[in-house]
Design an enzyme around this catalytic site. Sequence first.
Site: not given
Ligand code: BGC
Length: 830
Positions: A224
């Site tokens: 993530d």
């Molecule tokens: C989220 C993800 C997301 C990523 C990119 C993260 O904070 O947990 O779900 O795809 O950011 O925006």
Amino acid sequence: MNFDVETVLSQLTQNEKIALLSGIDFWHTFPIPKHNVPSIRFTDGPNGIRGTKFFAGVPAACLPCGTALAATWDKPLLKRAGKLLGDECIAKGAHCWLGPTINTPRSPLGGRGFESFSEDPYLSGILAASMILGCESTGVTSCVKHFVGNDQEHERRAVDCLITPRALREVYLRPFQIVARDAKPGAMMTSYNKVNGRHVADSEEMLQQIIRSEWKWDPLIVSDWYGTYTTIDAIKAGLDLEMPGVSRYRGKYIESALQARLLKMSTIDERARRVLKFAQKAGELKVSEVERGRDFAEDRALNRQVSSSSIVLLKNDDSLLPLPKTAGKIALIGSHVRLPVISGGGSASLLPYYSVSLYDAVAEALPNASITHEVGAYAHQMLPVIEAMIHNAIIKFYNDPITLVDRQLLGTENVSSTSFQLMDYNAIPTLNRGMFWGTLLGDFIPTATGTWDFGLSVFGTADLYIDDELLIDNTTHQTRGTAFFGKGTMEKIGSKELVGGKTYKLRLEFGSANTTKMETTGMVNFGGGAVHLGACLRGDPQEMIARAVQAASEADYTIICTGLSGEWESEGFDRPHMDLPPGVDDMISQVLDAAPNAVVVNQSGTPVTMAWAHKARAIIQAWYGGNETGHGISDVIFGAVSPSGKLPLSWPVDVKHNPAYLNYASVGGRVLYGEDVFVGYKFYEKTGREVLFPFGHGLSYATFELSDSEVKTVPEVLRPGHSSVAVVKIKNTSKIAGAQVLQLYISAPDSPTHRPTKELHGFEKVFLEAGEEKEVQIAIDQYATSFWDEIESMWKSEEGTYDVLVGTSSQEILGRGKLIVPETRFWLGL
Ligand code: BGC
């Protein structure tokens, strides 16, 4: 342009292999042009395709939120929705969709509950697989997320989720296991949190052993965003790609770990090979070179169908709904009537192509009706954005603060919203992304005379001036709030008497993220900075309710539409309680007293307390409905569509009844999943606790009957490695077409293992014309009779006679049958 993975791998230098293992910026992987290895683009996700820009982005299609999609219980429809997302990715130049989200809303309070599908792992997994298959049919890769246990936002990077092996397998891993079996998406994102003492991104047991060895699924495993925490452990664990760039844990640190023989070159080769395979497949897809929109009539129609199919008719006493299209005078009451909420907050939010309000949809459906609208009670948390009242608005960007005379203007942007986030903004090459400043200028023309409250929240620093007079200083003293993934300040308020229609000079001076006066340790710091500027004419709450009551009592029909929004349900924080915004319950209650036939429409991604539910004759759950929110609701209210949505979540009377209530926040750094496998309806049923509306519930305008209350299972004996089908006949006994969701639950025989009273293990949505009858087959496989045996660390399908229950909700069981497992069997895999 393509390449052979093994040939390229054999030709790469060590540094090139290392470079492949982290992103180069917020959304792209490392390209190696001399070997034809392209840079691959990721995009959020999950209910629309935002592209590469949080700020000044290209508009997009917005599907209903995750729980709404799950409420359709419609596999083919979600497959088409997934394909739409794939097509949107291609238009945005993206190869990989960061979705779907298949975490488990254990509590109604989860900030990202609206993004997930369901409290039931079977429903989540099956529907997610349909969307993934749809998306990947376009050539776009799906990156299913967040593996595993990101079921709350509080301390999401640090919290240790203490989950028994059995609950982990049966509830939290199960949706991923189903997706691995039925769709095998090309990518998977790790979660931020720990599970049982270890960050999942560092867990070899989770990534290499379960996903790759046990399930034989080999997706690109991506962290993530800023969710890589180590160099050596994460590489060994199987985490292929650190996102986003610039790398924090790889690059020179891997080099050093290789020198020290803390990592083997063969492990780096394995990770680089996986990234190359991903780039090779993704690179075959021809995506648009420029990020563009694609807003076609057929997509709008599909989105409208998804939106109306997601609507759940919770209550409809005396068949109050549908309302007649001949209605003369209609009162529309509520905060969400003119401002539809199309999505929850955080990385799921995006700039939509358009959005249809309930007001516009009702006006379209009933062109001759006289429609009045009263807000009744505001439901915003921060004051609403004001771009519609600002003319000639631009933002100017600088590398120096306003205090520097003659600072150099580096670039400008138009303002599509007065709420914006700059984490991935890189349109001005000379802008110092680490520290920059901006000035937003515009002509503010208020719509009415009176006292206007302005509100300003910021990640960074910001001051608001009206006609060059400082109205809000959110620079000198800052207090933490919940906006911007929990990094923003509380909203500061300033008020001014303004004359409607007059032009005022509005100026906002802001400094980027790193000018913040607040501590950011422990949070995901995306950088860039963010601003929310809102304003609202001050209203006396009692007067507002009185006006709503008046309008309702003068109308033939009243529809109340209100609820939560992305301000209340968002990434970065959880809800403190399950209630509607302050004042809203009171307003609904008073309007219902004056107009008992008023229809209440609630918009929220997860359950809210409905203290007035006993008074309302008709209640509709409308979620966050995407671009077509208004059409979706009005199609159901006026009967263009017979409602067919079913709750993917139990709806408790009170948040205190929820099984996760005592264990839902990080305390001492951990959260105990104390309800074990008894999540949602499995808890309410076992403990005999009444809910307001049960899992799987949803009414229709049509009526249905099973032709026989005896359910045939063929074969009745479930042999190892085989599946059975339950066969039922269902008839539409009404005069209108409609759809019913037949839900198949399995009730295990008594055994020393504590099993839920029943578990969902199959469903089919059946569309029937008036009077039509169909035979329906619902498959049952080995998952249905198995639980995770913690002593053997294997699935155990226990011998015995299982009850097969077919119903139209978890509590409305219409047919029963039997399934026999002749001998106990242990198994692993998919
Ligand atoms: C989220 C993800 C997301 C990523 C990119 C993260 O904070 O947990 O779900 O795809 O950011 O925006």
